[in-house]
Design an enzyme around this catalytic site. Structure first.
Site, PDB file in Angstrom:
ATOM      1  CG  ASP B  24     -49.405  -5.250 -15.546  1.00 21.83           C
ATOM      2  OD1 ASP B  24     -49.992  -4.388 -16.241  1.00 21.83           O
ATOM      3  OD2 ASP B  24     -49.656  -5.461 -14.344  1.00 21.83           O
ATOM      4  CG  ASP B 119     -52.813  -1.876 -18.519  1.00 21.85           C
ATOM      5  OD1 ASP B 119     -53.689  -2.752 -18.452  1.00 21.85           O
ATOM      6  OD2 ASP B 119     -52.478  -1.190 -17.553  1.00 21.85           O
ATOM      7  CD  GLU B 120     -53.579  -7.126 -16.575  1.00 26.49           C
ATOM      8  OE1 GLU B 120     -52.839  -7.986 -16.080  1.00 26.49           O
ATOM      9  OE2 GLU B 120     -54.449  -6.534 -15.922  1.00 26.49           O
TER      10      GLU B 120
END
Lengths: 375, 423
Positions: B24, B119-120
């Site tokens: 993350d 973003d993860e």
């Protein structure tokens, strides 16, 4: 009342051809019949689906009495095939009210009385009186059809793609077929000039039937008559008509690449054999076969999570960078099956750009095929 | 309970327990802006909204978070809390590019990377350990590479399944690394509030509270029968999660089965025109994502949730796979009949496209067959270059209300909106 004598072999052959025009699915029962008409020293046999196929043939016959009747295509075919060689006598039989309701078919010691429907119940099929005319040798037309219609779509929800485009231009004829995944274009130079350029979309089903009756060797001319709604192909003893498919054909010129970055040259038979072997595994993955061009080799491979893997390498001449691209092997094999040369040139740009396959040394035949994504 | 149950496919080492990593990125958008502009480093940075200060916060740097600013907060509120913060517009194109770089690093360790937002991502490194060392070593390498190569930090969690890995990555933000072994799961979960469990929303949390349950440890004491009795199908899920069980595989994108978008209204509505406009906006969103992924599907599903929380779905299968905005919208709108709506207040509307063409055979005419496809492509390109709101359909702006308002966030979806524990 119809009464004729004809040769069993002529009758059987023509019933086989004309019978192809009967779908057997018609809502109008009489359309499951073949229309027979005696006159002019001949017996005429005709079938139609009133849509995309009308087949109208003629055989030599001694006409004892002129007349017409319709009889089931399937039973007529079986009877004609079962009879021995020699004369066959066909004669209508009437009921008490004077209405023709059966046909007596006899030959030697065999005799049938087959139920029939009166000729006036048979609808008049669409026909062509006049239009643009051109003539093309039988064997050439047969080749052109075989090289193109396989790429037409079978999807009835998009009728336009179930036909081939006949584009008649002053410089010749262009036949195009596409199912949106691949496209084939065949150009034919014509000796007879055409003043008026025109286009028509012709049912692939009708063209396939036509190809069956065209001779692969005879260069006897086929007359092609094109009107606004109908096309007719005329041979001396046979006419095949079809209603044109209405609509606008996709703008095919735009999707034929005009340049390429890489080229692979290989033997048709070698590629065919290799593809068929790899296809055994590829079948399980939507026929996806990965083509890898490297140095002087073309590597073919397929993979399926359920079945396993397959691979084969064949010799090839390569120009340009190494390349990796996936195609539906069936699409490639179908083209190779009708390819008129011993070697093919595969022209490529990128893994997501259309590939072009042309017979080596010919510029009248182009096959454009879209790749599959490499997973 | 069997926490060390081997994952399917690990026949070679039958007792091998799954090793899942959750990566993350920390304050992703804000961190990229700070990285690219040294003047912003150490300062509160807020990404989101527009120059007039409308809209919501998409991301806040850790400096800004100290002022209580968080994702999905209205920008006006953020400005009030921290007037000296630097407010920046969302530069999605740049973030996506960095996102690709991050995913590339992850992809070097295993093909089993499931990106769940910009973003993860989850990774299944069960089969990577021979090559790259233990899951912990892989996690450290990833963090180091992200720092060295991209100048960013990530919080990484390692666990025996997705659920634990995700919780672990959240434990030590920013720049954290938390490893939870199978035999530590029980202890790890014990004191966690139940609201942290994936799928436990406010309503479920309240009902648990009434049963005297506030921590996962307490929840784990309840019998599955009792939970099922109280919560129906959710009960089984709660039981599994409370015991740290989660069998969901890490599914890389290429095996994606559907693409959907849905929106909860700020206020429940029965306005048919608004519902249709919303459906169009959602169809556009789904269509754009399908086209970007070169996918097309045959099954279109309409989802409606009413004010009483009853949810209904209606599906239709088209003769050909589609990915055009208009095609998706038409199919979905046709199912949204007056009879279906029945004048009821709608809380949520969604559209899903599934039944993808698995063979991925490309089409020659692609989308040139219809002019609407050309429009779609042009709009995609304009949005790619100038942002999502740079161009709108007339129907979406006709009555000054603009695109339909979402309950919490707006375009672009705030980071927080996507942090719901994967799919």
């Amino acid at each position: 009342m119809l009464s004729v004598v004809c040769q069993q072999s002529d009758l059987y052959e023509m019933v086989q051809i004309v019978g192809r025009g009967v779908t057997g699915r018609s809502s109008l029962p009489v359309l499951n019949n073949i229309y027979l008409e005696a006159g002019d020293d001949s017996l005429r046999l005709l079938s139609t689906d009133m849509e995309y196929l009308t087949i109208d043939g003629k055989i030599d016959a001694q006409v004892e009495e002129e007349g017409a009747i319709t009889i089931g295509a399937r039973i007529l075919g079986e009877v004609a095939g079962a009879l021995g060689e020699g004369d066959v006598h066909l004669e209508t039989q009437t009921s008490e009210g004077g209405q023709a309701n059966a046909v007596r078919i006899s030959s030697g010691v065999a005799s049938y009385s087959i139920n029939a429907l009166p000729a006036d119940e048979f609808p008049v099929p669409p026909s062509v009186e006049e239009g643009t005319a051109l003539s093309i040798p039988q064997n050439l037309l047969r080749e052109v059809i075989q090289q193109t219609v396989f790429a037409a779509s079978a999807d009835e929800t998009r009728p336009i793609l179930t036909g081939a485009l006949f584009s008649i231009k002053p410089e010749g004829l262009e036949v195009v077929a596409t199912d949106t995944y691949r496209l084939v274009l065949r150009k034919v130079e014509l000796e007879t000039g055409i003043a008026q350029p025109c286009q028509a979309i012709v049912s692939a089903r009708a063209l396939n039937e036509l190809a069956r009756v065209l001779s692969p060797v005879s260069d006897e001319a086929v007359e092609v008559i094109l009107s606004e709604r109908q096309i007719e192909f005329r041979l001396p003893d046979l006419k095949l008509g079809s209603r044109l498919i209405e609509g606008e054909f996709p703008k095919y010129e735009k999707v034929i690449p005009t340049s390429h970055e890489k080229e692979i040259l290989c033997e048709v038979s070698e590629l065919q054999t290799a593809l068929r072997r790899v296809l055994i595994v590829a079948r399980d993955d939507a026929n996806r076969v990965v083509f890898r061009g490297k140095q002087s080799q073309l590597q073919l491979s397929a993979k399926s999570s359920d079945v396993g893997e397959a691979g084969e390498t064949i010799g090839a001449e390569l120009q340009g960078d190494d390349i990796e691209i996936a195609f539906n092997a069936r699409y490639i094999l179908e083209m190779l099956g009708v390819c008129p040369s011993e070697r093919v040139v595969i022209r490529l740009s990128g893994p997501l750009n259309p590939g072009i396959i042309v017979p080596d040394g010919r510029d009248d035949y182009i096959y454009v095929v879209m790749p599959m994504q490499i997973m | 309970m069997n926490l060390t149950k081997p994952a399917a496919g690990s026949i070679m080492e039958p007792d091998m327990e799954r090793q899942i990593i959750h990566v993350d990125m920390d304050a992703f958008y804000a961190a990229i802006e700070q990285r690219d502009n040294p003047d912003l480093r150490g300062k509160p940075v807020v990404v989101g909204g527009d120059p007039q200060g409308r809209g919501v916060v998409s991301a806040a740097s850790y400096e800004a978070r100290r002022y209580g600013i968080h994702s999905a907060m209205p920008c006006a509120e953020a400005r009030r809390r921290c007037p000296q913060a630097v407010f920046l517009p969302v530069n999605m194109r740049k973030y996506r590019q960095v996102s690709r770089q991050v995913m590339e690093i992850l992809g070097a360790y295993t093909p089993l990377v499931e990106q769940i937002s910009v973003d993860e991502a989850f990774m299944d490194v069960t089969g990577s350990r021979r090559l790259f060392g233990s899951a912990e070593q892989i996690a450290r390498q990833i963090k180091r590479r992200i720092k060295q190569e991209l100048g960013l930090t990530a919080s990484v969690g390692v666990g025996p399944n997705k659920f634990i890995a995700k919780l672990a990555s959240e434990c030590q933000k920013p720049d954290g690394l938390v490893i939870v072994r199978a035999d530590q799961v029980e202890e790890f979960l014990r004191d966690l509030p139940v609201s942290q469990l994936w799928g436990v929303g406010e309503a479920t949390a309240r009902r648990l509270q009434r049963l005297g349950i506030s921590t996962v440890g307490q929840l784990a004491q309840l019998s599955p029968e009792l939970l099922c009795e109280q919560f129906g199908a959710t009960g089984k899920l709660l039981y599994d999660l409370a015991h740290g069980k989660d069998e969901r595989p890490v599914a890389p994108r290429s095996t994606r089965k559907s693409c959907s978008a849905e929106m909860t209204f700020a206020e429940d509505t029965s306005n048919a025109a608004l519902l249709r406009r919303t459906l169009l906006a959602l169809s556009e969103d789904v269509g754009r994502r399908l086209r970007a992924a070169n996918l097309q599907g045959r099954t279109i599903t309409l989802k409606l949730r009413f004010s009483d929380f009853t949810t209904i779905t209606r599906s239709t299968t088209l003769p050909e796979p589609v990915n055009g905005d208009e095609q998706i919208y038409q199919a979905a709108a046709a199912m949204m009949t007056r009879r279906l709506l029945h004048g009821k207040l709608v809380r949520l509307v969604g559209v899903r496209v599934s039944g993808f063409d698995s063979c991925a055979q490309l089409s020659l005419f692609g989308n040139e067959q219809s002019s609407s496809a050309a429009v779609d492509r042009t709009i995609d390109e304009i949005r790619r270059r100038f942002g999502k709101r740079s161009i709108q359909r007339g129907t979406l702006v006709e009555d000054d209300s603009g695109p339909p308002r979402r309950a919490k966030s707006s375009y672009p979806p705030a980071e927080a909106k996507k942090r719901n524990g994967g799919r």
